[in-house]
Write an enzyme that holds these catalytic residues in place. Structure first.
Site, mmCIF file in Angstrom:
data_model
loop_
_atom_site.group_PDB
_atom_site.id
_atom_site.type_symbol
_atom_site.label_atom_id
_atom_site.label_comp_id
_atom_site.label_asym_id
_atom_site.label_seq_id
_atom_site.Cartn_x
_atom_site.Cartn_y
_atom_site.Cartn_z
ATOM 1 N N ARG A 58 0.872 -1.186 0.000
ATOM 2 C CA ARG A 58 0.000 0.000 0.000
ATOM 3 C C ARG A 58 0.896 1.220 0.000
ATOM 4 O O ARG A 58 1.796 1.339 0.823
ATOM 5 C CB ARG A 58 -0.897 0.048 1.236
ATOM 6 C CG ARG A 58 -1.476 1.461 1.445
ATOM 7 C CD ARG A 58 -2.487 1.576 2.532
ATOM 8 N NE ARG A 58 -3.741 0.956 2.145
ATOM 9 C CZ ARG A 58 -4.908 1.232 2.705
ATOM 10 N NH1 ARG A 58 -4.991 2.131 3.667
ATOM 11 N NH2 ARG A 58 -5.996 0.630 2.306
ATOM 12 N N HIS B 37 -7.592 0.719 -6.123
ATOM 13 C CA HIS B 37 -7.807 0.001 -4.852
ATOM 14 C C HIS B 37 -8.607 -1.273 -5.159
ATOM 15 O O HIS B 37 -9.758 -1.412 -4.756
ATOM 16 C CB HIS B 37 -8.538 0.916 -3.862
ATOM 17 C CG HIS B 37 -8.481 0.450 -2.439
ATOM 18 N ND1 HIS B 37 -7.673 -0.594 -2.017
ATOM 19 C CD2 HIS B 37 -9.130 0.886 -1.325
ATOM 20 C CE1 HIS B 37 -7.830 -0.764 -0.710
ATOM 21 N NE2 HIS B 37 -8.709 0.107 -0.271
ATOM 22 N N GLN C 78 -10.566 -3.586 -2.550
ATOM 23 C CA GLN C 78 -11.804 -2.995 -2.005
ATOM 24 C C GLN C 78 -12.992 -3.313 -2.911
ATOM 25 O O GLN C 78 -14.093 -3.595 -2.438
ATOM 26 C CB GLN C 78 -11.622 -1.472 -1.867
ATOM 27 C CG GLN C 78 -12.859 -0.756 -1.342
ATOM 28 C CD GLN C 78 -13.151 -1.026 0.125
ATOM 29 O OE1 GLN C 78 -12.272 -0.954 0.956
ATOM 30 N NE2 GLN C 78 -14.402 -1.346 0.447
ATOM 31 N N ASP D 211 -16.947 8.278 -0.950
ATOM 32 C CA ASP D 211 -15.623 8.116 -0.336
ATOM 33 C C ASP D 211 -15.209 9.500 0.179
ATOM 34 O O ASP D 211 -15.843 10.515 -0.155
ATOM 35 C CB ASP D 211 -14.635 7.578 -1.401
ATOM 36 C CG ASP D 211 -13.244 7.272 -0.856
ATOM 37 O OD1 ASP D 211 -13.078 7.209 0.385
ATOM 38 O OD2 ASP D 211 -12.316 7.091 -1.678
ATOM 39 N N CYS E 110 -16.180 2.757 1.383
ATOM 40 C CA CYS E 110 -15.024 1.895 1.672
ATOM 41 C C CYS E 110 -14.541 2.057 3.110
ATOM 42 O O CYS E 110 -13.876 1.176 3.635
ATOM 43 C CB CYS E 110 -13.894 2.188 0.688
ATOM 44 S SG CYS E 110 -13.428 3.929 0.619
ATOM 45 N N ARG F 252 -13.823 -7.307 3.394
ATOM 46 C CA ARG F 252 -12.420 -7.061 3.006
ATOM 47 C C ARG F 252 -11.576 -8.272 3.371
ATOM 48 O O ARG F 252 -10.700 -8.685 2.628
ATOM 49 C CB ARG F 252 -11.848 -5.833 3.736
ATOM 50 C CG ARG F 252 -12.458 -4.489 3.412
ATOM 51 C CD ARG F 252 -12.345 -4.111 1.977
ATOM 52 N NE ARG F 252 -10.984 -4.201 1.456
ATOM 53 C CZ ARG F 252 -9.971 -3.392 1.759
ATOM 54 N NH1 ARG F 252 -10.130 -2.373 2.576
ATOM 55 N NH2 ARG F 252 -8.774 -3.562 1.220
HETATM 56 N N1 NVA Z 1 -9.747 7.362 -1.376
HETATM 57 C C1 NVA Z 1 -9.354 6.933 -0.055
HETATM 58 C C2 NVA Z 1 -9.623 5.487 0.136
HETATM 59 C C3 NVA Z 1 -9.316 4.954 1.515
HETATM 60 C C4 NVA Z 1 -9.596 3.495 1.658
HETATM 61 C C5 NVA Z 1 -7.883 7.254 0.176
HETATM 62 O O1 NVA Z 1 -7.078 6.966 -0.706
HETATM 63 O O2 NVA Z 1 -7.557 7.802 1.226
HETATM 64 N N1 CP Z 2 -11.083 0.728 3.061
HETATM 65 C C1 CP Z 2 -9.776 0.661 3.385
HETATM 66 O O1 CP Z 2 -8.888 0.404 2.566
HETATM 67 O O2 CP Z 2 -9.550 0.897 4.700
HETATM 68 P P1 CP Z 2 -8.126 1.064 5.394
HETATM 69 O O3 CP Z 2 -7.545 2.352 4.875
HETATM 70 O O4 CP Z 2 -8.440 1.126 6.878
HETATM 71 O O5 CP Z 2 -7.264 -0.107 5.035
#
Ligand code: NVA
Ligand code: CP
Length: 314
Positions: free
Chosen positions: A108, A135, A138, A231, A272, A300
């Site tokens: 990540r 992502h 997800q 989101d 998410c 998840r």
């Molecule tokens: N768009 C958000 C998704 C988090 C799971 C981010 O990248 O922070």
């Molecule tokens: N939805 C998601 O990816 O959550 P986290 O950022 O907590 O992993």
């Protein structure tokens, strides 16, 4: 021919066919059912899995960790200050070292290019746990939740509201186009998705029968929606833009009035998570009977486990 994903990386749903995505979702449904019955088949016995996190995470980190342990693998968390990746060592070198030690790598972070390089140079399956662009794990959890709630995925009308060019909007558009979901984005024009990605998804949609539509009027967009999804307005790494985003996205807040504009009483609310209540969604909606956000969060874990079992399992 059955689906065989052994040895594959999972970097974006662009690389996966409808049948392969469906296979992963069905495997996750099976693994969920088995876990609830206390059945653990330990498909990842003696495997070692590296979990690289340049950005924070609750759901993704815990899903990979529990998925590994349930299946007999050892997860090793490598936070951004724990390893040399990208600071003292090139991504290519780190990839080759980790590939000699680990059987699979989750990443990540910021750049999609990093996760692609890890896959190219490590020689082991690499799984994308979120980048600025994508992502994909997800989306598996979201579509699994839709299958549980509606009994199907293809043919549903899915409306994403908010920042139409973030990783979730991109990943959901790719997944919908592959799976035959009618996908709508409602966003102000400056936050519409990348034109090239829309064109690519329209190509996928020709094969699956999906429709891709982009609106700037949120009320018109949600008409007949089966799913309303939103989101955060500022994704990880973009926190400084929150005030500017809030100014343009305020009319796109998912609240009870917008929900009523679907004209359906079966519409579900998805997110998410993590969510910022009072910004992209009101407390009434996320806490309401239409909200399935915690089913998505649980799923998840089952879907990430399915990805690891399918690509790395015995
Ligand atoms: N768009 C958000 C998704 C988090 C799971 C981010 O990248 O922070
Ligand atoms: N939805 C998601 O990816 O959550 P986290 O950022 O907590 O992993």
């Amino acid at each position: 021919m059955g689906v065989n994903l052994k040895g594959r990386s999972f970097l974006t749903l662009k690389d996966y066919s409808k049948e392969e995505i469906e296979y992963l979702i069905d495997l996750a449904i099976d693994l969920k059912d088995k876990k609830k019955k206390g059945i653990f088949e330990r498909h990842l016995e003696h495997k070692n899995v590296a979990l690289i996190f340049e950005k924070p995470s609750t759901r993704t980190r815990c899903s990979f960790t529990i998925g590994c342990i349930d299946e007999g693998a050892h997860p090793e968390y490598l936070g951004k200050n724990d390893i040399q990746l990208g600071h003292k060592e090139t991504v290519e070198d780190t990839a080759r070292v980790l590939g000699r030690m680990f059987d699979g790598i989750e990443f990540r972070g910021f750049s999609q290019d990093t996760v692609e390089k890890l896959a190219k140079y490590s020689g082991v399956p690499v799984w994308n746990g979120l980048t600025d662009e994508d992502h994909p794990t997800q989306v598996l959890a979201d579509f699994m939740t839709m299958k549980e709630k509606f009994g199907r995925i293809a043919g549903l009308r899915f409306v994403f509201i908010g920042d139409g060019r973030n990783n979730m909007a991109n990943a959901l558009m790719i997944g919908s186009a592959k799976m035959g979901v009618d996908f709508v984005i409602a966003a102000p024009k400056e936050l519409w998705p990348d034109e090239k990605l829309v064109e690519l998804c329209k190509e996928y949609a020709k094969e699956s029968g999906a429709k891709i539509e982009i609106f700037d009027d949120p009320k018109a967009a949600v008409k007949d929606a089966d799913v309303i999804y939103t989101d955060v307005w500022a994704s990880m790494g973009e926190e400084a833009k929150l005030a500017e985003r809030a100014a343009v996205l305020r009319p796109y807040q998912v609240n009870e009035e917008l929900f009523a504009a679907t004209g359906k009483d079966s519409t579900v609310f998805m997110h998410c998570l993590p969510a910022v209540r009072g910004y992209e969604v009101t407390n009434e909606v996320i806490e309401g009977p239409m909200s399935v956000v915690f089913d998505e969060a649980e799923n998840r874990m089952h879907t990430i486990k399915a990805v690891m079992v399918a690509t790395l399992g015995d």
